[in-house]
Scaffold this active site. Structure first.
Site, PDB file in Angstrom:
ATOM      1  N   ASP A 153      -5.904  -0.049   5.293  1.00 52.56           N
ATOM      2  CA  ASP A 153      -4.613   0.630   5.327  1.00 52.56           C
ATOM      3  C   ASP A 153      -4.353   1.381   4.030  1.00 52.56           C
ATOM      4  O   ASP A 153      -3.782   2.473   4.029  1.00 52.56           O
ATOM      5  CB  ASP A 153      -3.506  -0.401   5.580  1.00 52.56           C
ATOM      6  CG  ASP A 153      -2.292   0.194   6.273  1.00 52.56           C
ATOM      7  OD1 ASP A 153      -2.306   1.398   6.593  1.00 52.56           O
ATOM      8  OD2 ASP A 153      -1.324  -0.552   6.496  1.00 52.56           O
ATOM      9  N   LYS A 165       0.824  -1.218   0.000  1.00 50.80           N
ATOM     10  CA  LYS A 165       0.000   0.000   0.000  1.00 50.80           C
ATOM     11  C   LYS A 165       0.854   1.262   0.000  1.00 50.80           C
ATOM     12  O   LYS A 165       0.421   2.314  -0.464  1.00 50.80           O
ATOM     13  CB  LYS A 165      -0.965  -0.008   1.191  1.00 50.80           C
ATOM     14  CG  LYS A 165      -0.309  -0.147   2.567  1.00 50.80           C
ATOM     15  CD  LYS A 165      -0.019   1.154   3.261  1.00 50.80           C
ATOM     16  CE  LYS A 165       0.687   0.944   4.582  1.00 50.80           C
ATOM     17  NZ  LYS A 165       0.942   2.195   5.312  1.00 50.80           N
ATOM     18  N   THR A 224      -3.583   5.444   3.852  1.00 47.99           N
ATOM     19  CA  THR A 224      -2.264   5.914   3.434  1.00 47.99           C
ATOM     20  C   THR A 224      -2.329   6.698   2.129  1.00 47.99           C
ATOM     21  O   THR A 224      -1.471   7.533   1.867  1.00 47.99           O
ATOM     22  CB  THR A 224      -1.304   4.712   3.303  1.00 47.99           C
ATOM     23  OG1 THR A 224      -1.459   3.871   4.442  1.00 47.99           O
ATOM     24  CG2 THR A 224       0.138   5.171   3.243  1.00 47.99           C
TER      25      THR A 224
END
Length: 351
Positions: free
Chosen positions: A260, A207, A264
């Site tokens: 996540d 990610k 992010t």
């Protein structure tokens, strides 16, 4: 699992577990302080002498987590052997590119019964190993079932501010995952368990590459439609590589996957998004990194992903364009054009 561990799993008493945290960046400090605030005595290994002085003098890690008062149960130490010796549970939170060096130094000082959890996110450049893969090589006396990983949408500052956060603790042994869950859980820090170690690690690592790409999109002012598409197709790439490496595809719809990734790619506190945005605005990668004290893991992970995906024959066009931008000084606008004019195809992969 010994009686001390069973007490922890049952939630009876975590105070008597001996805990060490290796790494005093923002995330390591936040997690150490979280456990210390529960009443646990925490030894924290700190690389920088200045940070030790700050914590002892002011009760704050002013370099990496400023304006957060740390628990008196947290003890910063320079001696790595002292932090890891005799511990029941170790949490390793160092940048991925120093994981091997750091854990090799730990190896002769830890017992084979210790539980080790990694909260570091990255893939090693030369070996293409995840962080638990590195740990299995550097501390081979620890059985793989005693290793765990923590990942999920969790900016360190918000955790340190006691804002509600939810993450996943994964281990091949769900009893070990439950130990980690119990060691970390608070009314404002909820922890789920999983046995998909590789899926959770890949979600947390890859990610960061997509987050740099999302930052580039924002730096180029290409709008919210573009960013949403980038995030979605980025997850398609993460899932492809995960399936190739044996991950559970459902992991990527969860906290260590989309959770996540969304955080992010969109949050102002994201170092990786910040790097990408500055690239999109026309700054050079080396200049950006030279101004940063903290590590943007996605820069190094981009190289690992590029080489690993090519070796495995996994189609990851966004990640490949990010590699070219970061390591070959490729024009971000040209990269977007290349992605938008690829051969047309069905959206969903066959598998």
């Amino acid at each position: 699992i010994g009686m001390t561990y069973m007490h922890a799993i049952d939630g009876i008493d975590t105070n008597h577990i001996k805990i060490g945290v290796v790494g005093a960046g923002s995330w390591g400090t936040a997690l150490a302080n979280l456990m210390a605030s529960k009443g646990c005595a925490i030894d924290l290994w700190v690389f920088e002498k200045d940070v030790i002085s700050q914590i002892l003098d002011s009760g704050e890690n002013q370099f990496f987590l400023p304006d957060i008062k740390l628990s008196s149960n947290l003890t910063p130490r320079k001696d790595l052997a002292e932090v890891v010796s005799g511990k029941d549970f170790l949490l390793v939170v160092v940048p991925s590119h120093v994981m091997r060096e750091t854990t090799l130094k730990m190896a002769s000082h830890v017992s084979k019964e210790v539980i080790i959890a990694s909260a570091s996110k990255g893939i090693e450049n030369k070996t293409h190993l995840t962080m638990t893969g590195v740990l299995q090589e550097t501390i081979p006396q620890i059985p793989a079932e005693h290793l765990a990983v923590i990942s999920g949408p969790s900016f360190a500052r918000e955790v340190a501010q006691n804002l509600p956060t939810v993450v996943t603790a994964a281990s091949k042994n769900l009893e070990i995952a439950a130990l980690v869950q119990q060691a970390l859980v608070t009314p404002y820090f909820r922890v789920y368990t999983s046995d998909d170690v590789i899926g959770v690690e890949l979600g947390g690592s890859l990610k960061n590459v997509i987050a740099i790409a999302a930052g580039v999109i924002d730096g180029l002012n290409l709008g919210l439609n573009t960013r949403a598409a980038l995030i979605t197709r980025g997850m398609t790439e993460i899932r492809r590589l995960g399936l190739k490496l044996g991950a559970n595809p459902r992991t990527f719809t969860g906290l260590a996957g989309y959770g996540d990734l969304i955080l992010t790619c969109t949050g102002d506190l994201s170092r990786n998004h910040t790097v990408g945005k500055k690239i999109g605005e026309g700054q050079k990668v080396n200049d950006i990194l030279g101004e940063m004290r903290m590590v943007a893991e996605g820069v190094k992970t981009a190289k690992s992903v590029y080489n690993l995906s090519r070796k495995l024959g996994v189609d990851m066009p966004i990640s490949h364009e990010m590699y070219r931008i970061l390591y070959e000084d490729f024009d971000p606008k040209e990269a977007v054009y290349r992605l938008m004019t690829r051969d047309l195809k069905q959206e969903l992969d066959e598998d």
